[in-house]
Write a protein that holds these residues in place. Structure first.
Motif, PDB file in Angstrom:
ATOM      1  N   LEU A 255     -37.797 -36.133  16.105  1.00 46.68           N
ATOM      2  CA  LEU A 255     -38.664 -34.989  16.386  1.00 46.68           C
ATOM      3  C   LEU A 255     -38.042 -34.013  17.384  1.00 46.68           C
ATOM      4  N   TYR A 256     -36.900 -34.372  17.945  1.00 47.61           N
ATOM      5  CA  TYR A 256     -36.268 -33.536  18.956  1.00 47.61           C
ATOM      6  C   TYR A 256     -35.181 -32.659  18.333  1.00 47.61           C
ATOM      7  N   SER A 257     -34.915 -31.535  19.005  1.00 47.81           N
ATOM      8  CA  SER A 257     -33.819 -30.655  18.611  1.00 47.81           C
ATOM      9  C   SER A 257     -33.237 -30.040  19.874  1.00 47.81           C
ATOM     10  N   SER A 258     -32.262 -29.139  19.722  1.00 48.24           N
ATOM     11  CA  SER A 258     -31.681 -28.504  20.900  1.00 48.24           C
ATOM     12  C   SER A 258     -32.721 -27.696  21.671  1.00 48.24           C
ATOM     13  N   HIS A 259     -33.772 -27.224  20.984  1.00 50.76           N
ATOM     14  CA  HIS A 259     -34.849 -26.499  21.666  1.00 50.76           C
ATOM     15  C   HIS A 259     -35.675 -27.422  22.561  1.00 50.76           C
ATOM     16  N   SER A 260     -35.552 -28.735  22.364  1.00 48.42           N
ATOM     17  CA  SER A 260     -36.315 -29.687  23.170  1.00 48.42           C
ATOM     18  C   SER A 260     -35.929 -29.599  24.640  1.00 48.42           C
ATOM     19  N   LEU A 261     -34.682 -29.255  24.925  1.00 46.66           N
ATOM     20  CA  LEU A 261     -34.246 -29.113  26.310  1.00 46.66           C
ATOM     21  C   LEU A 261     -34.928 -27.916  26.950  1.00 46.66           C
ATOM     22  N   ARG A 262     -34.954 -26.805  26.253  1.00 50.71           N
ATOM     23  CA  ARG A 262     -35.579 -25.577  26.751  1.00 50.71           C
ATOM     24  C   ARG A 262     -37.084 -25.762  26.919  1.00 50.71           C
ATOM     25  N   ARG A 263     -37.721 -26.363  25.921  1.00 55.51           N
ATOM     26  CA  ARG A 263     -39.161 -26.601  25.995  1.00 55.51           C
ATOM     27  C   ARG A 263     -39.489 -27.633  27.062  1.00 55.51           C
ATOM     28  N   GLY A 264     -38.628 -28.631  27.185  1.00 54.68           N
ATOM     29  CA  GLY A 264     -38.857 -29.652  28.200  1.00 54.68           C
ATOM     30  C   GLY A 264     -38.824 -29.074  29.599  1.00 54.68           C
ATOM     31  N   PHE A 265     -37.831 -28.221  29.873  1.00 53.50           N
ATOM     32  CA  PHE A 265     -37.763 -27.608  31.190  1.00 53.50           C
ATOM     33  C   PHE A 265     -38.957 -26.686  31.428  1.00 53.50           C
ATOM     34  N   ALA A 266     -39.330 -25.886  30.425  1.00 52.23           N
ATOM     35  CA  ALA A 266     -40.453 -24.956  30.585  1.00 52.23           C
ATOM     36  C   ALA A 266     -41.734 -25.710  30.922  1.00 52.23           C
ATOM     37  N   ASN A 267     -41.966 -26.824  30.254  1.00 49.43           N
ATOM     38  CA  ASN A 267     -43.167 -27.604  30.535  1.00 49.43           C
ATOM     39  C   ASN A 267     -43.092 -28.280  31.899  1.00 49.43           C
ATOM     40  N   TRP A 268     -41.894 -28.764  32.271  1.00 50.96           N
ATOM     41  CA  TRP A 268     -41.737 -29.368  33.595  1.00 50.96           C
ATOM     42  C   TRP A 268     -42.001 -28.326  34.680  1.00 50.96           C
ATOM     43  N   ALA A 269     -41.465 -27.126  34.509  1.00 46.27           N
ATOM     44  CA  ALA A 269     -41.607 -26.075  35.519  1.00 46.27           C
ATOM     45  C   ALA A 269     -43.070 -25.660  35.695  1.00 46.27           C
ATOM     46  N   THR A 270     -43.781 -25.430  34.588  1.00 45.75           N
ATOM     47  CA  THR A 270     -45.172 -24.997  34.700  1.00 45.75           C
ATOM     48  C   THR A 270     -46.064 -26.098  35.273  1.00 45.75           C
ATOM     49  N   SER A 271     -45.762 -27.349  34.945  1.00 52.45           N
ATOM     50  CA  SER A 271     -46.564 -28.448  35.495  1.00 52.45           C
ATOM     51  C   SER A 271     -46.281 -28.678  36.968  1.00 52.45           C
ATOM     52  N   ASN A 272     -45.182 -28.082  37.475  1.00 47.20           N
ATOM     53  CA  ASN A 272     -44.841 -28.215  38.895  1.00 47.20           C
ATOM     54  C   ASN A 272     -45.049 -26.912  39.662  1.00 47.20           C
ATOM     55  N   GLY A 273     -45.935 -26.079  39.135  1.00 42.79           N
ATOM     56  CA  GLY A 273     -46.390 -24.921  39.892  1.00 42.79           C
ATOM     57  C   GLY A 273     -45.633 -23.629  39.685  1.00 42.79           C
ATOM     58  N   TRP A 274     -44.661 -23.580  38.773  1.00 41.26           N
ATOM     59  CA  TRP A 274     -43.977 -22.319  38.515  1.00 41.26           C
ATOM     60  C   TRP A 274     -44.921 -21.374  37.787  1.00 41.26           C
ATOM     61  N   ASP A 275     -45.046 -20.139  38.266  1.00 46.02           N
ATOM     62  CA  ASP A 275     -45.831 -19.160  37.525  1.00 46.02           C
ATOM     63  C   ASP A 275     -44.988 -18.610  36.385  1.00 46.02           C
ATOM     64  N   LEU A 276     -45.650 -17.964  35.437  1.00 49.18           N
ATOM     65  CA  LEU A 276     -44.969 -17.522  34.218  1.00 49.18           C
ATOM     66  C   LEU A 276     -43.885 -16.491  34.518  1.00 49.18           C
ATOM     67  N   LYS A 277     -44.118 -15.603  35.470  1.00 45.95           N
ATOM     68  CA  LYS A 277     -43.127 -14.579  35.800  1.00 45.95           C
ATOM     69  C   LYS A 277     -41.839 -15.217  36.330  1.00 45.95           C
ATOM     70  N   THR A 278     -41.978 -16.195  37.214  1.00 47.88           N
ATOM     71  CA  THR A 278     -40.808 -16.877  37.757  1.00 47.88           C
ATOM     72  C   THR A 278     -40.047 -17.608  36.665  1.00 47.88           C
ATOM     73  N   LEU A 279     -40.787 -18.284  35.777  1.00 46.15           N
ATOM     74  CA  LEU A 279     -40.150 -19.010  34.675  1.00 46.15           C
ATOM     75  C   LEU A 279     -39.401 -18.056  33.753  1.00 46.15           C
ATOM     76  N   MET A 280     -40.008 -16.917  33.431  1.00 44.21           N
ATOM     77  CA  MET A 280     -39.366 -15.942  32.550  1.00 44.21           C
ATOM     78  C   MET A 280     -38.079 -15.405  33.163  1.00 44.21           C
ATOM     79  N   GLU A 281     -38.101 -15.116  34.455  1.00 42.04           N
ATOM     80  CA  GLU A 281     -36.910 -14.606  35.128  1.00 42.04           C
ATOM     81  C   GLU A 281     -35.805 -15.663  35.155  1.00 42.04           C
ATOM     82  N   TYR A 282     -36.179 -16.911  35.372  1.00 40.94           N
ATOM     83  CA  TYR A 282     -35.191 -17.985  35.466  1.00 40.94           C
ATOM     84  C   TYR A 282     -34.529 -18.253  34.121  1.00 40.94           C
TER      85      TYR A 282
END
Length: 324
Positions: A255-282
């Protein structure tokens, strides 16, 4: 190729150029279409593949066909009203739910890294140069891809001369062109040096064991432990990741692909308090829609929100006392 042709060629990304060539081959060879095409043949091509190809794939095929006609100086038949109507009809009769790669969780990332460390040590002890190289490379790909939220094509296009490492601080990866960089300004991405699961240490370890000094950072390794001259193909990353996950004991690796790394980080970041603007810039997203495709809600069914409201309403309701 003239100087003019050289600059025109450089204006299109290699991935886009190859995908367009593939689309044209599909139209001409696999379906048997003729170029230049008529509006009727384009419409019939869409109908012939309405039940087998996703709407987004059909849109991509239309874009490739449109570009071919423009490049050759012919009128673009894909803009005709009938073609647009057929595409809308296909979308109405064959709606499809977008498939998204399973996000890689941090605990699974750690499990795979521990497995890679163990197998690298075993390969080194057995003097298995090829295995040692593969595991060191894969660890660097995994950690850099996760903590930087890189796409697969960014990992495979990374050049050693465009990487600057500050030991103990972080690393900067420069790309002359990225997917969202329409003006060819170039983009730099910074990855941090971490106390654990460190992408910088993993990259330096890979450089040390591979003895690479220039060119593509991540390359194929053959059975004799020889490195390829060119970068890995983007399509090789998904099966590579699935193999790693499966061998490390991660369930449902398919069920995983190379996008799993990108999605995994995005979910980790938002669950640890990153707001959407900060995530988009990063990560480098230019619009909210692109970012939201990679972020899963922490409460997807709104269960916890509704439960809190129900519990709060029950507490606020004053008890009714009946006096006899």
């Amino acid at each position: 190729m003239t100087t003019l042709d050289h600059y025109i060629h450089a204006a299109t990304r290699d991935n886009t150029r190859e995908s367009y060539r593939s689309a044209i081959r599909h139209f001409e060879i696999e379906w048997g279409g003729f170029l230049p095409a008529t509006t009727d043949s384009i419409a019939r091509y869409l109908v012939a593949h309405a039940e087998t190809l996703a709407v987004n794939t059909l849109r991509h095929r239309l874009a490739a066909l449109a570009q071919w006609h423009i490049d050759q100086g012919f009128p673009d038949p894909t803009k005709a009203p009938v073609v647009r109507q057929v595409l809308r009809g296909i979308q109405a009769l064959h709606p499809a739910v977008e498939k998204r790669a399973k996000p890689l969780q941090l605990e699974h990332l750690e499990q795979v890294v521990q497995w890679l460390d163990a197998t690298t040590s075993a390969a080194r002890s057995a003097s298995d140069r090829a295995a040692e190289l593969r595991h060191a490379r894969n660890k660097a790909i995994l950690l850099l891809g996760f903590w930087r939220g890189f796409r697969g094509d960014e990992l495979t296009r990374l050049q050693i001369e465009h990487v600057e490492v500050v030991p103990g601080e972080g690393m900067t990866c420069y790309f002359p062109q990225t997917k969202g960089d329409r003006t060819y300004q170039g983009t730099s991405f910074k990855a941090p040096a971490l106390s654990r699961l460190c992408p910088v240490d993993a990259y330096l370890e890979w450089m040390a064991v591979s003895h690479l000094r220039e060119g593509p950072a991540f390359r194929a390794v053959n059975r004799w432990g020889h490195l390829g001259e060119t970068g890995m193909h983007t399509d090789s990353l998904a099966p590579l990741l699935r193999t790693m996950l499966a061998e490390a004991g991660i369930a449902s690796a398919e069920l995983y692909s190379s996008h799993s790394l990108r999605r995994g980080f995005a979910n980790w970041a938002t669950s640890n308090g990153w707001d959407l603007k900060t995530l988009m810039e990063y990560v480098g997203w230019k619009n909210v829609q692109s970012a939201m495709r990679y972020v899963d809600s922490a409460d997807p069914f709104a269960k916890h929100r509704i439960e809190r409201a129900i519990t709060g309403a029950s507490r606020d309701r004053a008890p009714i006392v009946t006096r006899l």
